[in-house]
Scaffold this active site. Structure first.
Site: not given
Ligand code: DX5
Ligand code: ZN
Length: 224
Positions: A10, A33, A35, A37, A66, A68, A138, A176
């Site tokens: 990620s 990956h 993210d 947000m 991903h 969010m 998650m 994740d």
């Molecule tokens: C959190 C993200 C994850 C995050 C995971 O909301 O969706 O993808 O980067 O990070 P680690 O592996 O450090 O928990």
């Molecule tokens: Zn994620």
């Protein structure tokens, strides 16, 4: 049933001032990956389509986006159009039937993913998931990297594995949050196919070695 684990670092834990270099450091991984947000669906803001497009242009491996974000039906197809391999939206963020998003994302050329937060029951989406290609379970509350793995979510991973192995669903099961050398075996035993790891990869001195070590552990746990 033999499965080949996929590792998806990620980018959230990478140095955002050096994205191209950080992407190159994980070229041995299966998916990257990303993210996205929006500071509404989750209390954090990261990056959006222009930056993901720039990452796509330099990434040696397929992007796993991903989202969010609120109103995913409006934004998800755009990530498929820019070339992402998989585009995942949150079930909790969909205002209408998530199957509409899956259809649009697939039509734009990507795999369609559905994510569920730790408190969201899988049963509510078992039918809907027949129209999806990936299920993201998650294992932390979405929003931030570096949180502790929530083992209490593993029954959902087991149930998803069962639904796939019995032919009811055809999804890759992705986990994740909090995935590292200490937790990946439990997630693999429960039946995950794709392992997202942020801090465990980018927090390591050598991300390539961290990826190889995670893959080896997941493979060993899956082989049994
Ligand atoms: C959190 C993200 C994850 C995050 C995971 O909301 O969706 O993808 O980067 O990070 P680690 O592996 O450090 O928990
Ligand atoms: Zn994620």
């Amino acid at each position: 049933m033999a499965r080949t684990p996929m590792i998806a670092p990620s980018l959230l834990s990478a140095d955002f001032a050096r994205l191209a270099e950080e992407v190159a450091r994980v070229a041995d991984a299966d998916w990257l990956h990303v993210d996205v947000m929006d500071a509404h669906f989750v209390p954090n803001l990261t990056l959006g389509r222009p930056v993901v497009e720039a990452i796509q242009a330099v990434s040696p491996i397929p992007l796993d986006c991903h989202l969010m974000i609120e109103a995913p039906e409006r934004w998800a197809p755009g990530y498929a159009e820019l070339g992402a391999r998989n585009v995942t939206v949150h079930a909790e963020a969909c205002t209408g039937d998530p199957r509409g998003v899956a259809r649009d994302v697939r039509a734009a050329g990507a795999l369609a993913g559905l994510a569920i937060k730790p408190g969201t029951p899988l049963e509510d989406y078992e039918d809907v998931l027949r129209d999806f290609d990936t299920l993201l379970v998650m294992t932390v509350e979405p929003g931030f990297g570096g949180q502790a793995f929530m083992a209490e979510v593993l029954p959902k991973v087991r149930r998803a594995r069962e639904l796939v192995d019995t032919g009811h669903l055809q999804v890759l099961v992705e986990v994740d949050g909090g995935i590292n050398a200490d937790t990946i075996e439990r997630a693999a035993e429960a039946g995950a196919d794709v392992f997202v790891a942020g801090s465990a990869v980018y927090g390591a001195d050598d991300p390539a070695r961290a990826i190889a070590a995670l893959r080896a552990r997941a493979t060993a746990a899956t082989a049994g």
